[in-house]
Scaffold this motif. Sequence first.
Motif, PDB file in Angstrom:
ATOM      1  N   GLN A  77      -2.704   1.527  -5.117  1.00 46.68           N
ATOM      2  CA  GLN A  77      -2.829   3.017  -5.618  1.00 46.68           C
ATOM      3  C   GLN A  77      -1.288   3.258  -6.280  1.00 46.68           C
ATOM      4  N   PRO A  78      -1.600   4.140  -7.885  1.00 50.61           N
ATOM      5  CA  PRO A  78      -1.032   4.572  -8.006  1.00 50.61           C
ATOM      6  C   PRO A  78       0.090   4.823  -7.091  1.00 50.61           C
ATOM      7  N   GLY A  79       1.464   4.349  -7.531  1.00 51.30           N
ATOM      8  CA  GLY A  79       3.182   5.483  -7.001  1.00 51.30           C
ATOM      9  C   GLY A  79       3.134   5.087  -5.787  1.00 51.30           C
ATOM     10  N   LEU A  80       2.367   3.801  -5.087  1.00 56.84           N
ATOM     11  CA  LEU A  80       2.080   2.932  -3.813  1.00 56.84           C
ATOM     12  C   LEU A  80       1.778   1.384  -4.264  1.00 56.84           C
ATOM     13  N   GLY A  81       2.811   1.097  -5.043  1.00 57.00           N
ATOM     14  CA  GLY A  81       3.026  -0.852  -5.196  1.00 57.00           C
ATOM     15  C   GLY A  81       3.737  -1.090  -4.365  1.00 57.00           C
ATOM     16  N   SER A  82       4.950  -0.562  -3.262  1.00 55.77           N
ATOM     17  CA  SER A  82       5.985  -0.861  -2.930  1.00 55.77           C
ATOM     18  C   SER A  82       5.624  -0.470  -1.547  1.00 55.77           C
ATOM     19  N   LEU A 134       0.237   1.290   3.172  1.00 55.54           N
ATOM     20  CA  LEU A 134      -0.707   2.243   3.083  1.00 55.54           C
ATOM     21  C   LEU A 134      -1.460   2.331   1.694  1.00 55.54           C
ATOM     22  N   TRP A 135      -2.020   0.879   1.616  1.00 54.17           N
ATOM     23  CA  TRP A 135      -3.544   0.577   0.628  1.00 54.17           C
ATOM     24  C   TRP A 135      -4.626   1.150   1.321  1.00 54.17           C
ATOM     25  N   PRO A 136      -5.837   2.165   0.752  1.00 57.85           N
ATOM     26  CA  PRO A 136      -7.316   1.918   1.000  1.00 57.85           C
ATOM     27  C   PRO A 136      -7.779   0.594   1.036  1.00 57.85           C
ATOM     28  N   GLY A 137      -8.445   0.176   2.325  1.00 57.97           N
ATOM     29  CA  GLY A 137     -10.064  -0.536   1.772  1.00 57.97           C
ATOM     30  C   GLY A 137      -9.323  -1.735   3.225  1.00 57.97           C
TER      31      GLY A 137
END
Length: 340
Positions: A96-101, A105-108
Amino acid sequence: MTTMAAVRIWGAGDLRVERLPIPEPDEHQVRLRISHVGICGSDLHYWYDGANGDFVVREPLVPGHELSGRVDLDPSGTLRPGTPVTVHPARFGVSQPGLGSSPHLWPGGSYLGSAATWPHTQGVMAEFVVVDRTMVRVLPDSLPLDRAALAEPLAVALHALSQAGPVARARTLVVGAGPIGLLQVAALRAGGAATVAASDVARGPLARAQELGADSAYWVGAAGGEELPEGFEVVFECSGTASGVNSAWRAVRRGGTVVQVGMLPAGPQSLELSRLISKEVTVRTSFRFIDEIDDAIVLLDGRPEIAAVVTHCFGLGQVAQAFEVARDSEASGKVLVRLG
């Protein structure tokens, strides 16, 4: 058909040892022969409540995501049979944008031994388990397999440490001295904290915290309990209770930091927010971990005293007793089930 023994939770209070087919790995997977599995708080909730927060057991669930074992079969030939390993239990979701690192926390995504997905993501409390090769972490030969089963929960504590920022020479407190709290004490000691205090409503966990290096211990039981002093620079809330959160907020110094590690029950909670506002406290939350399991393996190998977190180890035939003991925080720290 060749079968294996596996533990399955069918619902609240319904824990069974059953025979299941031994799984076959595809070209991207590895089959492991499981040695030890730690019982986590989420496993206890699935067993005792039939749910962990909002995630209800809707089909038989093999619990467990804290493990050690040995390679049984790698179709690629990359890992030889008998290689000692643990597993990173997460498969990350969609970036997700802003969660690359922050892939955790990525959904799914999914996590071993979890009813958060449908079908459920089966866990590792079985004699044999198949996982993606990318999830496997090879262990040093010098690390005993019972101690290696602490790698996943220790990684949780190390991630919480990274959320806090530098703790070297800081006066720190761990609220809640259950298994994660105990490993938080160990992580703080390794991180160079000036002092490490622990608090709990039971005396047994506090004795274990001091054995692991806590400088002071505060029994905050309802009747005759001690008052926590105020002035800790960094506080880690590991109890996952509203009373523990309020205790952490009272104990942190003005301008200090609280890291919320414990997962609170779903729904509204009675929290004393005014204490945070008046002290301008920084609150960080911590959820699972990214790749800190690699650091956890190194730490476990170099610090054998962390094995003191483990208080009980039961065979597969005693798994019901293992869950009962793990639920008694006064009597137990980390409880392992031995499958090997």
